[in-house]
Design a protein around this motif. Sequence first.
Motif, short mmCIF file in Angstrom:
data_model
loop_
_atom_site.label_atom_id
_atom_site.label_comp_id
_atom_site.label_asym_id
_atom_site.label_seq_id
_atom_site.Cartn_x
_atom_site.Cartn_y
_atom_site.Cartn_z
N LEU A 179 36.35 -15.24 -5.61
CA LEU A 179 35.71 -14.06 -6.21
C LEU A 179 34.07 -14.08 -5.99
O LEU A 179 33.55 -15.00 -5.68
CB LEU A 179 35.60 -14.23 -7.88
CG LEU A 179 35.07 -13.52 -8.74
CD1 LEU A 179 35.87 -13.03 -10.03
CD2 LEU A 179 33.87 -13.94 -9.50
N VAL A 180 33.59 -13.04 -5.87
CA VAL A 180 32.18 -12.74 -5.79
C VAL A 180 31.38 -11.80 -6.90
O VAL A 180 32.30 -10.76 -6.95
CB VAL A 180 31.87 -11.93 -4.28
CG1 VAL A 180 30.38 -11.83 -4.17
CG2 VAL A 180 32.28 -12.96 -3.13
N VAL A 181 30.54 -12.07 -7.35
CA VAL A 181 29.60 -11.27 -8.19
C VAL A 181 28.48 -10.80 -7.68
O VAL A 181 27.74 -11.31 -6.76
CB VAL A 181 29.21 -11.98 -9.79
CG1 VAL A 181 28.33 -11.27 -10.33
CG2 VAL A 181 30.43 -12.69 -10.38
N ILE A 182 28.18 -9.35 -7.57
CA ILE A 182 27.21 -8.89 -6.99
C ILE A 182 26.29 -8.10 -8.37
O ILE A 182 26.83 -7.30 -8.79
CB ILE A 182 27.28 -7.53 -5.91
CG1 ILE A 182 28.04 -8.34 -4.94
CG2 ILE A 182 26.31 -7.09 -5.53
CD1 ILE A 182 28.89 -7.56 -3.99
N GLY A 183 25.03 -8.51 -8.55
CA GLY A 183 24.10 -8.24 -9.52
C GLY A 183 23.44 -6.97 -8.87
O GLY A 183 22.75 -7.11 -7.79
N VAL A 184 23.40 -6.11 -9.58
CA VAL A 184 22.51 -4.91 -9.30
C VAL A 184 21.61 -4.15 -10.26
O VAL A 184 21.77 -4.05 -11.47
CB VAL A 184 23.38 -3.53 -8.96
CG1 VAL A 184 22.76 -2.43 -8.43
CG2 VAL A 184 24.42 -3.97 -8.02
N ASN A 185 20.16 -4.55 -10.20
CA ASN A 185 19.23 -4.11 -11.10
C ASN A 185 19.08 -2.45 -10.93
O ASN A 185 18.72 -2.11 -9.88
CB ASN A 185 17.75 -4.77 -10.70
CG ASN A 185 16.84 -4.21 -11.84
OD1 ASN A 185 16.48 -3.19 -11.78
ND2 ASN A 185 16.29 -5.42 -12.49
N ILE A 186 19.06 -2.02 -12.06
CA ILE A 186 19.03 -0.49 -12.11
C ILE A 186 17.55 0.12 -12.30
O ILE A 186 17.61 1.39 -12.33
CB ILE A 186 19.94 0.14 -13.21
CG1 ILE A 186 19.47 -0.13 -14.50
CG2 ILE A 186 21.41 -0.38 -12.95
CD1 ILE A 186 19.89 0.66 -15.63
N GLU A 187 16.69 -0.83 -12.44
CA GLU A 187 15.32 -0.18 -12.72
C GLU A 187 14.46 0.36 -11.50
O GLU A 187 13.66 0.08 -11.34
CB GLU A 187 14.43 -1.34 -13.35
CG GLU A 187 15.37 -1.98 -14.53
CD GLU A 187 14.60 -3.19 -14.98
OE1 GLU A 187 13.64 -2.93 -15.79
OE2 GLU A 187 15.09 -4.42 -14.87
N LYS A 188 15.19 1.25 -10.92
CA LYS A 188 14.61 1.89 -9.61
C LYS A 188 13.38 2.53 -9.67
O LYS A 188 12.46 2.58 -8.73
CB LYS A 188 15.37 2.58 -8.87
CG LYS A 188 16.11 3.96 -9.72
CD LYS A 188 17.15 4.89 -8.78
CE LYS A 188 17.41 6.02 -9.68
NZ LYS A 188 18.40 6.79 -9.09
N ASN A 189 13.03 2.93 -11.02
CA ASN A 189 11.79 3.77 -10.96
C ASN A 189 10.60 2.76 -11.54
O ASN A 189 9.53 3.25 -11.78
CB ASN A 189 11.83 4.86 -11.79
CG ASN A 189 12.74 5.83 -11.18
OD1 ASN A 189 12.83 6.05 -9.78
ND2 ASN A 189 13.49 6.61 -11.89
N ASN A 190 10.88 1.56 -11.68
CA ASN A 190 9.93 0.64 -12.31
C ASN A 190 9.13 0.09 -11.09
O ASN A 190 9.86 -0.87 -10.30
CB ASN A 190 10.58 -0.45 -13.22
CG ASN A 190 9.74 -1.38 -13.92
OD1 ASN A 190 8.55 -1.49 -13.32
ND2 ASN A 190 10.17 -1.96 -15.01
N PRO A 191 7.83 -0.02 -10.99
CA PRO A 191 7.07 -0.62 -9.88
C PRO A 191 7.38 -2.14 -10.07
O PRO A 191 7.03 -2.78 -8.89
CB PRO A 191 5.65 -0.22 -10.04
CG PRO A 191 5.54 0.09 -11.47
CD PRO A 191 6.83 0.73 -11.91
#
Length: 165
Positions: A84-96
């Motif tokens: 199994l692989v977990v991939i974390g994705v931070n969604i704060e794309k508009n945060n500098p």
Amino acid sequence: MRFISNLLLAASMWLLAAVSHAAGLQVGDAPAVPVVRAIDGKTIDVAALRGKVVVISYFASNCPFCMNEAPKLQKLYRENKDKLVVIGVNIEKNNPEQRTRTEQWIAKYKLSYPVTTDFAAFENALGRLKGLPVNQVFDRSGKVARIDVGEIFDEDFDDIARMAR
């Protein structure tokens, strides 16, 4: 007459595709997942992970439910990383401060699975999220096996681990 029939068929197929896309990612779908770069600079290519269960876990650094899930995701990965692989994705794309916050997140929860800030690529390929946290689980063949919106229970992590075994 044949032209009109073909035109109607094409319009129907376009409408069906538009409705399907608007509905978002569904269990059973086998979408093309983008190749992205992890925060450590390594490439994440989900297509190359065929044969393993893949969990794409979306989070924000200020989300209390995401904070509850982070150590559980690390445990899930640590105990099943051969299947199994977990991939974390931070969604704060508009945060500098997205990159800094992501690095702090990785350090705080001692994450050993790949984490990326390239949320836009996932959103473009898999659709908009309808809450947070979100975990999209793909089976060994690349099909969506489950989509969990909101914090999941320990039993759900157990189910995902069983799927990987």
